[in-house]
Write a protein that holds these residues in place. Structure first.
Motif, mmCIF file in Angstrom:
data_model
loop_
_atom_site.group_PDB
_atom_site.id
_atom_site.type_symbol
_atom_site.label_atom_id
_atom_site.label_comp_id
_atom_site.label_asym_id
_atom_site.label_seq_id
_atom_site.Cartn_x
_atom_site.Cartn_y
_atom_site.Cartn_z
ATOM 1 N N HIS A 1 0.833 -1.212 0.000
ATOM 2 C CA HIS A 1 0.000 0.000 0.000
ATOM 3 C C HIS A 1 0.867 1.261 0.000
ATOM 4 O O HIS A 1 0.659 2.161 -0.819
ATOM 5 C CB HIS A 1 -0.928 -0.030 1.229
ATOM 6 N N HIS B 1 -3.621 9.518 0.813
ATOM 7 C CA HIS B 1 -2.760 8.535 1.500
ATOM 8 C C HIS B 1 -1.851 9.181 2.532
ATOM 9 O O HIS B 1 -1.552 8.565 3.561
ATOM 10 C CB HIS B 1 -1.940 7.733 0.480
ATOM 11 N N ASP C 1 -9.542 4.311 3.941
ATOM 12 C CA ASP C 1 -9.392 3.948 2.528
ATOM 13 C C ASP C 1 -10.221 2.691 2.273
ATOM 14 O O ASP C 1 -10.011 1.674 2.943
ATOM 15 C CB ASP C 1 -7.897 3.682 2.277
ATOM 16 N N HIS D 1 -7.144 -2.463 -2.392
ATOM 17 C CA HIS D 1 -5.712 -2.644 -2.072
ATOM 18 C C HIS D 1 -5.404 -2.345 -0.607
ATOM 19 O O HIS D 1 -4.367 -2.734 -0.109
ATOM 20 C CB HIS D 1 -4.811 -1.819 -3.021
HETATM 21 MN MN MN Z 1 -4.962 3.214 -0.859
#
Ligand code: MN
Length: 198
Positions: free
Chosen positions: A33, A80, A162, A166
């Motif tokens: 990630h 992120h 998130d 993924h």
């Molecule tokens: Mn992500």
């Protein structure tokens, strides 16, 4: 909220303050990630910056102005950076001011958590669930698709989970709701609370 300033026209890779988050996010997931997905977004954004007319702007300003592929990569870098920053292997609890805000706008901290998890679990496809402060100073939870960030709607983003696959597929497979419920264990609340003031 914390912003990022480019150095010599390039955004730096956000660093991690930890290398595993115990039983919530495995080292393997973190490696992909942060080390692969986020790195690709940073590299792509830095390749697109020269000649874009957005060189030298902060990351938040780039996200507010960019379109298309550049928006997608800049948005994902901002999302992120905030996501990884808010977790810790030694998470600190929520302070009284944050608790009072959530109780005022959701009834209770538990009700806030339930709505946040539910909005994350029911977001169709890839995206993010966010807690933000609106212009009137009230807390709002929004579902944002793909690379979207609440700054484009004039909100001040505080906390995000998130929900792209993924983020959890190696550890939780299709059990997105279980992953979201577990994330509360690693939220470092003072980091979230500092974003209220920015
Ligand atoms: Mn992500």
């Amino acid at each position: 909220m914390k912003d990022m300033i480019p150095v010599d026209g390039q955004f730096a890779m956000p660093t991690l303050g930890y290398d595993n988050l115990a039983d919530v996010i495995s080292k393997e997931t973190l490696g992909f990630h942060h080390g692969k997905h986020l790195k690709a977004y940073v590299d792509n954004l830095n390749k697109m910056l020269p000649g874009s007319g957005l060189e030298g702007l902060s990351l938040v300003e780039v996200v507010k102005r960019a379109e298309g592929g550049m928006f997608n990569n800049a948005g994902q870098v901002l999302n992120h950076a905030m996501y990884f920053e808010q977790f810790s292997t030694t998470p600190r609890p929520m302070g009284d001011k944050m608790k009072a805000l959530l109780e005022r706008d959701f009834g209770s901290v538990e009700a806030f958590r339930k709505e946040f998890e539910q909005k994350g679990a029911t977001l169709f496809g890839s995206g993010w669930v966010w807690l933000s402060i609106d212009k009137e100073g009230r807390c709002v939870i929004t579902q944002q698709r793909n690379a979207e960030n609440p700054v484009t709607m004039g909100l001040n983003p505080l906390l995000t989970f998130d929900v792209w696959e993924h983020a959890y597929y190696l550890d939780y497979q299709n059990r997105r709701a279980d992953h979201l419920a577990a994330l509360w264990k690693i939220v470092d609340w003072p980091v979230v609370e500092e974003r209220v003031l920015c």
